[in-house]
Design a protein around this motif. Structure first.
Motif, short mmCIF file in Angstrom:
data_model
loop_
_atom_site.label_atom_id
_atom_site.label_comp_id
_atom_site.label_asym_id
_atom_site.label_seq_id
_atom_site.Cartn_x
_atom_site.Cartn_y
_atom_site.Cartn_z
N ARG A 1 -2.11 32.03 -50.96
CA ARG A 1 -1.11 32.01 -52.03
C ARG A 1 -1.10 33.34 -52.79
NH1 ARG A 1 -3.13 26.32 -54.35
NH2 ARG A 1 -1.92 24.91 -53.03
N ILE B 1 -1.92 22.59 -45.11
CA ILE B 1 -1.53 22.48 -46.52
C ILE B 1 -0.48 23.53 -46.85
CG2 ILE B 1 -2.37 22.84 -48.89
CD1 ILE B 1 -5.04 21.54 -47.94
N THR C 1 2.82 22.54 -45.36
CA THR C 1 3.43 21.45 -46.13
C THR C 1 4.05 21.97 -47.43
OG1 THR C 1 1.85 19.86 -45.23
CG2 THR C 1 2.95 19.24 -47.28
N GLU C 2 3.39 22.93 -48.05
CA GLU C 2 3.90 23.53 -49.28
C GLU C 2 5.10 24.44 -49.03
OE1 GLU C 2 0.67 25.69 -51.05
OE2 GLU C 2 -0.32 23.87 -51.74
#
Length: 132
Positions: free
Chosen positions: A28, A65, A68-69
């Protein structure tokens, strides 16, 4: 489309934060900071697992994850890519939100070591300038 090395990532094995979460948070930050751009190829699960001596399932969980984000996208024959973003770069406030947990951990460790805030801030400033 740049291919990135598994050495973009680092983990702290003894940290209270699970390893998959460390990988997710680092990805991120790399995207928010512009080190990973939309369309960039991510290192394979196997490359990261080998470089960091991790179970491939841990890396796969982190990638799942992120997919999915909507941060990563899977492209057949290519692997995982940084997804196209609707905005060119996250706001300063959202990038600060990504940095805050790291700084909170560093502040907690500085307090545990009974270090003066001015000394810690001077060290942090020096580290920021070294990385530039």
């Amino acid at each position: 489309m740049a291919a990135h090395s598994a050495h973009l990532f680092s983990i702290v094995p003894g940290a209270s934060e699970p390893i998959y979460r460390q990988l997710v948070d680092q990805a991120r930050r790399l995207v928010a900071g512009g080190q990973l751009a939309p369309g960039d190829a991510m290192p394979s699960v196997r490359q990261i697992a080998q470089a960091l001596a991790l179970n491939p399932m841990t890396v796969s969980k982190a990638y799942g994850i992120l997919e999915t984000e909507g941060l990563l996208t899977r492209r057949r024959g290519v692997g995982m890519l940084v997804a196209e973003a609707p905005e060119p770069r996250p706001s300063v406030a959202s990038r600060i939100d990504l940095l805050r947990p790291t700084l909170e951990r560093a502040a907690r460790e500085a307090r545990q070591l009974e270090l003066d805030a001015d000394i810690v801030l001077a060290l942090f400033t020096r580290i920021l300038k070294e990385a530039s």
